[in-house]
Design an enzyme around this catalytic site. Sequence first.
Site, PDB file in Angstrom:
ATOM      1  N   ASP A   1      75.929  48.724  81.636  1.00  0.00           N
ATOM      2  CA  ASP A   1      76.401  50.229  81.743  1.00  0.00           C
ATOM      3  C   ASP A   1      75.843  50.724  80.465  1.00  0.00           C
ATOM      4  O   ASP A   1      76.303  50.450  79.198  1.00  0.00           O
ATOM      5  CB  ASP A   1      77.882  50.398  81.488  1.00  0.00           C
ATOM      6  CG  ASP A   1      78.564  51.601  81.054  1.00  0.00           C
ATOM      7  OD1 ASP A   1      77.803  52.534  81.279  1.00  0.00           O
ATOM      8  OD2 ASP A   1      79.776  51.636  81.182  1.00  0.00           O
TER       9      ASP A   1
ATOM     10  N   ASN B   1      75.962  54.158  79.457  1.00  0.00           N
ATOM     11  CA  ASN B   1      76.497  55.218  78.841  1.00  0.00           C
ATOM     12  C   ASN B   1      78.040  55.400  78.713  1.00  0.00           C
ATOM     13  O   ASN B   1      78.766  56.320  78.601  1.00  0.00           O
ATOM     14  CB  ASN B   1      76.252  56.661  79.763  1.00  0.00           C
ATOM     15  CG  ASN B   1      76.608  56.333  81.231  1.00  0.00           C
ATOM     16  OD1 ASN B   1      76.977  55.324  81.402  1.00  0.00           O
ATOM     17  ND2 ASN B   1      76.475  57.426  81.920  1.00  0.00           N
TER      18      ASN B   1
ATOM     19  N   ASP C   1      80.501  54.475  80.782  1.00  0.00           N
ATOM     20  CA  ASP C   1      81.664  55.201  81.522  1.00  0.00           C
ATOM     21  C   ASP C   1      82.179  53.892  82.431  1.00  0.00           C
ATOM     22  O   ASP C   1      82.951  54.344  83.503  1.00  0.00           O
ATOM     23  CB  ASP C   1      81.018  56.112  82.512  1.00  0.00           C
ATOM     24  CG  ASP C   1      79.816  55.607  83.583  1.00  0.00           C
ATOM     25  OD1 ASP C   1      79.546  54.542  83.210  1.00  0.00           O
ATOM     26  OD2 ASP C   1      79.119  56.400  84.223  1.00  0.00           O
TER      27      ASP C   1
ATOM     28  N   ASP D   1      74.207  51.172  85.478  1.00  0.00           N
ATOM     29  CA  ASP D   1      73.267  52.210  85.697  1.00  0.00           C
ATOM     30  C   ASP D   1      72.038  51.794  85.635  1.00  0.00           C
ATOM     31  O   ASP D   1      71.730  50.778  85.051  1.00  0.00           O
ATOM     32  CB  ASP D   1      73.571  53.569  84.726  1.00  0.00           C
ATOM     33  CG  ASP D   1      73.887  53.292  83.662  1.00  0.00           C
ATOM     34  OD1 ASP D   1      73.098  52.183  82.880  1.00  0.00           O
ATOM     35  OD2 ASP D   1      74.945  53.921  82.898  1.00  0.00           O
TER      36      ASP D   1
ATOM     37  N   ASP E   1      68.058  47.099 105.147  1.00  0.00           N
ATOM     38  CA  ASP E   1      69.321  46.849 105.474  1.00  0.00           C
ATOM     39  C   ASP E   1      69.487  46.951 107.111  1.00  0.00           C
ATOM     40  O   ASP E   1      68.690  47.629 107.704  1.00  0.00           O
ATOM     41  CB  ASP E   1      70.142  48.147 105.108  1.00  0.00           C
ATOM     42  CG  ASP E   1      71.568  47.658 105.099  1.00  0.00           C
ATOM     43  OD1 ASP E   1      72.155  46.707 104.669  1.00  0.00           O
ATOM     44  OD2 ASP E   1      72.399  48.251 106.013  1.00  0.00           O
TER      45      ASP E   1
ATOM     46  N   HIS F   1      75.376  40.243  97.665  1.00  0.00           N
ATOM     47  CA  HIS F   1      76.286  41.010  97.449  1.00  0.00           C
ATOM     48  C   HIS F   1      77.333  40.895  98.521  1.00  0.00           C
ATOM     49  O   HIS F   1      78.356  41.609  98.556  1.00  0.00           O
ATOM     50  CB  HIS F   1      75.921  42.462  97.261  1.00  0.00           C
ATOM     51  CG  HIS F   1      75.161  42.859  98.545  1.00  0.00           C
ATOM     52  ND1 HIS F   1      73.935  42.282  98.812  1.00  0.00           N
ATOM     53  CD2 HIS F   1      75.565  43.885  99.225  1.00  0.00           C
ATOM     54  CE1 HIS F   1      73.550  43.059  99.936  1.00  0.00           C
ATOM     55  NE2 HIS F   1      74.437  43.886 100.423  1.00  0.00           N
TER      56      HIS F   1
END
Length: 522
Positions: free
Chosen positions: A21, A23, A25, A29, A199, A324
């Site tokens: 991350d 930034n 939050d 990202d 996908d 995932h």
Amino acid sequence: MALQWWQRAVFYQIYPRSFADSNGDGIGDLDGVTVHLDYLSALGIDAIWLNPINPSPLDDWGYDVSDYCGIHPDLGDLNAFDRLTAEAHRRGIRVIVDLVPNHTSNQHPWFVESRASRDNPKRDWYIWVPGSPDRAPNNWQSTFGGPAWKYDPTTASWYLHMFLEQQPDLNYRNPEVVEQMHQVIRFWLERGADGFRIDVIAGLIKDAELRDNPIRAATDPDIPWHAKGTQDPLYSHDRPEVHDIIRGFRRVSDSYEQRILVGETWPREHERLADFLRPDELQLAFNFRFLLARYDARRFRGAIELTEKSFGPAAWPTWTLSNHDFPRHISRYSRDGDGEARARVAAVMLLTLRGTPFIYYGEEIGMRDAEIPAESKRDPVGRDGCRSPMQWSDAPNGGFSTSAKTWLPCGDFKAINVERQLNDPHSTLSLYRRLIQLRKSTPALVEGSYRQFDNAPEDCLVFHRDTPTQHIVVALNFTAKPRAIDLPAGKILLSTVSRSTDSTSSTLTLAPNEAVILMIDV
Ligand code: GLC
């Protein structure tokens, strides 16, 4: 024949929300990925696959796209994507992105239009069947459970969704949809993406008559949810016409240099995985039999032999242990044994088989599934555990984020983190680094043929990798007991445990859960 870059490459899958991350939050990202490219470079990674980065209402965490040509604001913007690809390319790392062509979000403007009226120009972009609310058009089941049809009273019709009801399936019998997806492919290739992980590729086109699926007569031992009595997706998945769609994607991709298509492939019959790997179809396809195999030499041998036999010279294998969608392999292997030692054995297998390995972020440090308390659950079908934040250090949030709260809870970063393992020669991270380096400096491990070693105990996996000038043997003990193997004398290039000597005579005794790479004198 000279190998292509994607046959030599080691790939690394990044779940962008959970990598780093930048930034503060609490959400990973694209700039966070850019910051860690040197880490990936030092590990020896040649290419990264980013899970979906497009705008999405996140009903399926990005696999419900609402704009194919944008970036989700949580992750950054197109400039951040350009920075990431430029910085990756500067380090010789290629970037592939996730393409989700089978369905959109129900909030995608195409679907909003499509559902508005029966004569909307986009009506036929999705699969609609007029009818009454008490009777679905056929018996198809969603992959996530329940019927694959949702009744929409606006136009008194059903629409098809093979996943969540917020993920309506596009209609690939409509040439406008096909052309639109070609535009999306061009958009990302123009922008510098090196290709796509695609996908649900085998499911893109459905039976024209929407016939009922049959019911399975027997359970498939390797894919437990393919149980007797469940639906065999004969008419909803892996239809013959899908190959035309894939060939179309490939033509577009081949109009750019050196790009690749990697399929998320669930063929109805695993022997037919290679059907997708043709010179005019996909370059690579995931091998889920291998990913899902229990920690048992017989299971892995079965998956590898099936691949080697069914692929033939034109198709190139891939190997993956985690992604995932499933619990991480170290967590699965821990259920009935020493997960860490087993994961080290599996790493040697992953990086020495003939084919392209894909590493799932965090696997290189032995990251486990995080515990997700009920109030922190995000995924509607329970896959959060394997998507937890990357564990960089023992700082708050494992160094992933400076925010007070991260989007998913962190795992055990005090015990398992990059910083702690970087300078420890015995760490799992050091093992992955050594394995990747060895792979790069040992032609037989990349270009060599694969041959099973016949005289090994059944509960070990032993194989040869040969070129005319190099003979490597990889010996993996999948048991918690020592195992002796009669082998020609050689030199041990790598072991997952500490050994007193690096040369062997005619018998190699493997410690419990030990993996060894041996250079045989030629
Ligand atoms: C694929 C993805 C999975 C997603 C599904 C629907 O299986 O890997 O995460 O939920 O497709 O798009």
